[in-house]
Design an enzyme around this catalytic site. Structure first.
Site, short mmCIF file in Angstrom:
data_model
loop_
_atom_site.label_atom_id
_atom_site.label_comp_id
_atom_site.label_asym_id
_atom_site.label_seq_id
_atom_site.Cartn_x
_atom_site.Cartn_y
_atom_site.Cartn_z
N SER A 1 79.33 -48.57 -15.34
CA SER A 1 78.75 -47.47 -14.55
C SER A 1 77.52 -47.94 -13.78
O SER A 1 76.44 -47.34 -13.88
CB SER A 1 78.42 -46.27 -15.44
OG SER A 1 79.59 -45.60 -15.83
N PRO A 2 77.63 -49.01 -12.99
CA PRO A 2 76.46 -49.58 -12.32
C PRO A 2 75.90 -48.74 -11.18
O PRO A 2 74.83 -49.06 -10.67
CB PRO A 2 77.00 -50.92 -11.79
CG PRO A 2 78.45 -50.67 -11.58
CD PRO A 2 78.86 -49.78 -12.71
N GLY B 1 73.91 -42.31 -12.42
CA GLY B 1 72.59 -41.90 -12.85
C GLY B 1 72.49 -41.87 -14.37
O GLY B 1 73.41 -42.31 -15.07
N PHE C 1 73.99 -42.14 -8.20
CA PHE C 1 72.65 -41.89 -7.66
C PHE C 1 72.58 -42.19 -6.16
O PHE C 1 71.75 -41.63 -5.45
CB PHE C 1 71.59 -42.71 -8.41
CG PHE C 1 71.73 -44.20 -8.29
CD1 PHE C 1 71.20 -44.89 -7.21
CD2 PHE C 1 72.41 -44.94 -9.27
CE1 PHE C 1 71.32 -46.27 -7.11
CE2 PHE C 1 72.54 -46.31 -9.16
CZ PHE C 1 72.00 -46.98 -8.08
N TYR D 1 92.10 -46.17 -21.75
CA TYR D 1 92.03 -45.76 -20.34
C TYR D 1 93.36 -45.12 -19.90
O TYR D 1 94.41 -45.75 -19.97
CB TYR D 1 91.71 -46.94 -19.43
CG TYR D 1 90.31 -47.47 -19.55
CD1 TYR D 1 89.31 -46.76 -20.23
CD2 TYR D 1 89.95 -48.70 -18.99
CE1 TYR D 1 88.02 -47.26 -20.33
CE2 TYR D 1 88.66 -49.20 -19.09
CZ TYR D 1 87.70 -48.47 -19.77
OH TYR D 1 86.42 -48.96 -19.88
#
Length: 307
Positions: free
Chosen positions: A216-217, A220, A227, A52
């Site tokens: 990545s909850p 999309g 989303f 990261y």
């Protein structure tokens, strides 16, 4: 905030962890504000990786900005990942041990609560991983181990050699990107959703007391953007999300979180936001229990079939 047991370990972790992938360019004051907000919301677990920011850069920013005392460090849970290098993956014993040493230096701590293998290394020798895990356990540098983005077969291969329990598997999962859930719902149907691409990884993790961590909850499918609020791609989904948010008097982010945490696998959500406000808006979802009809309505509105 509700807590969940991390796999078969004795660690109790918050239902939401904060991912620190994007903090490299934040000023110290903004990092402290973000972490302070997390702690205020009961988010006491922070997810890192050596890659990261490049070469432990985000870990370095975290450690420098916070400068925690030993007693402050004891109040939180630090997780990091290793194995992704420039253009290849590396699960060699040498790299795992060296990466942990660098993570400890960057984070300014003596130990990691959890270490995950970030991506499956096709050249992995399970006995080498076992050697590294034994070394890190004996030295007290890592207290628990797991994997990220690993299949059932890859986990079973590791478990045949590694003495320590694999307590977590971090997988991409959101309401709009849920193949690990959706494929089982459509089993035995002549539909693309029924194709088993994961090898039943979600059920396997449940059977082996492995906590699934959803990265990545709010994203999309694939690498597409969020989303929530995207009415061009997900008009029906956002209609349902907004209606339920109004009904429960929470934000849409909380509904996105609640859909994941409602699953009986007790999935832990890893939020990657750098916005304190978005963190505050998401946190109530950890304690919001959607009804079964609401959960399935969201599922259908995201484009998944319920035969």
């Amino acid at each position: 905030m509700r807590t969940v047991a991390l796999g078969s370990s004795d660690l109790l972790v918050p239902a939401i962890a904060l991912g620190c992938m994007r903090i490299k360019h934040l000023e110290d004051a903004r990092i402290r504000e973000l972490i302070s907000t997390a702690l205020d919301e009961g988010v006491t677990m922070f997810d890192h990786a050596d890659i990261y920011g490049g070469d432990h850069a985000c870990e370095e920013r975290f450690g420098t900005a916070l400068g925690w005392s030993a007693s402050e460090r004891e109040q939180v849970i630090l997780q990091s990942k290793c194995g992704i290098r420039e253009g290849y993956y590396d699960a060699s014993a040498e790299h795992i041990v060296a990466s942990v040493d660098e993570s400890l230096r960057a984070l300014r701590t003596d130990y990691l609560d959890i270490l995950l293998l970030h991506r499956p290394d096709a050249l992995m020798e399970p006995d080498e991983v076992a050697e590294a895990f034994d070394t890190l356990t004996a030295s007290g540098k890592v207290r628990a181990f797991g994997v990220s983005n690993h299949s059932r077969g890859q986990m079973e291969l590791l478990r045949a050699s590694v003495a320590q329990p694999l307590v977590a598997n971090q997988l991409q999962l959101s309401l709009a990107h849920a193949p690990v859930i959706a494929e089982g719902v459509a089993l035995n149907m002549a539909h693309a959703q029924s194709v088993d691409r994961s090898g039943g990884i979600l059920d396997y993790c449940r059977m082996t007391s492995t906590t699934v961590q959803a990265w990545s909850p709010m994203r999309g499918p694939g690498w597409e953007g969020p989303f929530l609020g995207d009415r061009d791609r997900f008009p029906g989904l956002n209609d349902v999300v907004d209606r339920l948010a109004a009904e429960y008097q929470v934000s849409p982010e909380a509904i996105g979180t609640a859909w994941i945490t409602r699953h009986p696998a007790r999935i832990q959500v890893v939020l990657g936001t750098t916005s304190p406000e978005r963190l505050r808006r998401s946190a109530p979802g950890a304690d919001l229990v959607l009804t079964r009809p609401q959960w399935y309505e969201l599922f259908r509105s995201a484009g998944h079939i319920v035969p």
